[in-house]
Write a protein that holds these residues in place. Structure first.
Motif, short mmCIF file in Angstrom:
data_model
loop_
_atom_site.label_atom_id
_atom_site.label_comp_id
_atom_site.label_asym_id
_atom_site.label_seq_id
_atom_site.Cartn_x
_atom_site.Cartn_y
_atom_site.Cartn_z
N PRO A 102 0.68 -1.23 0.01
CA PRO A 102 0.06 -0.18 -0.03
C PRO A 102 0.68 1.36 0.05
O PRO A 102 0.64 2.28 -0.60
CB PRO A 102 -0.72 -0.10 1.29
CG PRO A 102 -0.96 -1.65 1.31
CD PRO A 102 0.34 -2.26 1.05
N ASP A 103 2.11 1.44 0.47
CA ASP A 103 2.82 2.40 0.78
C ASP A 103 3.51 2.83 -0.46
O ASP A 103 3.85 4.04 -0.81
CB ASP A 103 3.73 2.57 1.91
CG ASP A 103 4.71 1.30 1.83
OD1 ASP A 103 4.43 0.46 1.14
OD2 ASP A 103 5.91 1.42 2.37
N ARG A 107 -3.07 5.22 -6.76
CA ARG A 107 -4.64 5.01 -6.16
C ARG A 107 -5.07 5.16 -7.46
O ARG A 107 -6.34 5.62 -7.66
CB ARG A 107 -4.80 6.02 -5.39
CG ARG A 107 -4.30 5.83 -4.01
CD ARG A 107 -4.50 6.75 -2.67
NE ARG A 107 -4.35 6.59 -1.69
CZ ARG A 107 -4.66 7.00 -0.51
NH1 ARG A 107 -5.47 8.13 -0.70
NH2 ARG A 107 -3.88 6.74 0.46
N GLY A 108 -4.87 4.56 -8.74
CA GLY A 108 -5.70 4.54 -9.83
C GLY A 108 -5.14 5.63 -10.87
O GLY A 108 -5.84 5.62 -12.14
N VAL A 109 -4.40 6.45 -10.49
CA VAL A 109 -3.98 7.71 -11.31
C VAL A 109 -2.46 7.45 -11.18
O VAL A 109 -1.91 7.10 -10.10
CB VAL A 109 -4.46 8.98 -11.10
CG1 VAL A 109 -6.00 9.10 -11.41
CG2 VAL A 109 -4.11 9.43 -9.80
N TRP A 110 -1.79 7.97 -12.25
CA TRP A 110 -0.44 7.94 -12.33
C TRP A 110 0.21 8.93 -10.97
O TRP A 110 -0.26 10.03 -10.94
CB TRP A 110 0.47 8.39 -13.44
CG TRP A 110 1.74 8.36 -13.75
CD1 TRP A 110 2.68 9.22 -13.20
CD2 TRP A 110 2.63 7.03 -14.08
NE1 TRP A 110 4.13 8.64 -13.34
CE2 TRP A 110 3.87 7.59 -14.01
CE3 TRP A 110 2.12 6.15 -14.59
CZ2 TRP A 110 4.73 6.53 -14.31
CZ3 TRP A 110 3.11 5.00 -14.98
CH2 TRP A 110 4.37 5.32 -14.69
N LEU A 141 1.47 -2.02 -10.26
CA LEU A 141 2.66 -1.33 -10.78
C LEU A 141 2.39 -0.15 -11.69
O LEU A 141 1.23 -0.30 -12.29
CB LEU A 141 3.43 -2.12 -11.33
CG LEU A 141 4.70 -3.19 -10.49
CD1 LEU A 141 3.83 -4.05 -9.72
CD2 LEU A 141 5.58 -3.75 -11.63
N GLN A 142 3.22 0.90 -11.86
CA GLN A 142 3.29 1.98 -12.89
C GLN A 142 4.15 1.55 -13.63
O GLN A 142 5.50 1.50 -13.25
CB GLN A 142 3.36 3.55 -12.14
CG GLN A 142 2.13 3.59 -11.17
CD GLN A 142 2.19 4.92 -10.55
OE1 GLN A 142 1.49 5.89 -10.94
NE2 GLN A 142 3.29 5.33 -9.80
N ASN A 171 -2.73 -2.38 -12.77
CA ASN A 171 -1.24 -1.59 -13.19
C ASN A 171 -1.87 -0.28 -14.05
O ASN A 171 -2.76 -0.51 -14.73
CB ASN A 171 -0.46 -2.79 -14.03
CG ASN A 171 -0.05 -3.75 -13.12
OD1 ASN A 171 0.79 -3.55 -12.22
ND2 ASN A 171 -0.70 -4.94 -13.57
N ILE A 172 -1.10 0.55 -14.33
CA ILE A 172 -1.08 1.47 -15.15
C ILE A 172 0.28 1.64 -15.97
O ILE A 172 1.27 1.35 -15.64
CB ILE A 172 -0.99 3.02 -14.36
CG1 ILE A 172 -2.20 2.97 -13.40
CG2 ILE A 172 -1.10 4.20 -15.28
CD1 ILE A 172 -2.18 4.56 -12.41
#
Length: 189
Positions: A102-103, A107-110, A141-142, A171-172
């Motif tokens: 979590p850290d 949160r769904g955006v880059w 992951l991003q 992932n983004i």
């Protein structure tokens, strides 16, 4: 006179099958920018996902393990080395799991303060070569390949292999806006 009836004896045989196979052990490694602050004292720590892959690839079936790469902590700078998953032997119960705690998770955006794999070269940020079955989960992951040349680029490239189970979730995936040969996921059939 008393009649004696023959006694009927029932004998039941129970066969109990005991599965002596031991469940696979989770082998947890930590990926963070500062390994002196790792949260699991007995876990191995790496500063990049690529360093983890190089140091950990092995036959998970023979070692009866699940390889876990737990990405955690603050990330003021991105992870910048592409990851080529080679040399692994996996199956449905002995697999690879790469995820963000979590850290370190967006949160769904880059988010430039969370874990991100950012590379600037032709090819893919994460690549699975066709070297046999691969069982893997990548979660949270991003990934951005911002190479702007004319070569093929991608965020995740999945080579086509039989008996493969790849779970990619939360992932983004990004690519540069200037390249027409870009993909988020490629190789899926």
């Amino acid at each position: 006179m008393r009649k004696i009836l023959p006694a009927i004896i029932f004998v039941f045989f129970f066969f109990i099958s005991i599965n002596t196979a031991k469940a696979a052990t989770k082998s947890i490694s930590i990926i963070r920018t500062d390994c002196s602050l790792k949260s699991i004292p007995t876990a191995r720590c790496y500063n990049s996902l690529s360093a983890w892959e190089s140091g950990e690839h092995r036959d998970l079936v023979a070692s009866n393990e699940i390889a876990v790469a737990q990405i955690e902590g603050p990330w003021t700078k991105p992870d910048t080395t592409s990851v080529k998953l080679t040399g692994w032997v996996t199956d449905k119960t002995h697999y690879i799991k790469i995820y963000t705690a979590p850290d370190a998770r967006h949160r769904g955006v880059w988010n430039n303060t969370k874990y991100r794999l950012v590379i600037s070269r032709p090819g893919s940020a994460i690549y699975f070569p066709a070297n046999g079955p691969l069982f893997i989960t990548i979660d949270g992951l991003q990934i951005w390949n911002n190479y702007s040349g004319n070569s093929y680029i991608g965020a995740i490239d999945l080579a086509s292999t039989d008996n493969t189970e790849i779970n990619i979730s939360n992932n983004i995936l990004r690519g540069p806006d200037t390249n027409s040969n870009k993909t988020g996921l490629s190789g899926i059939q």
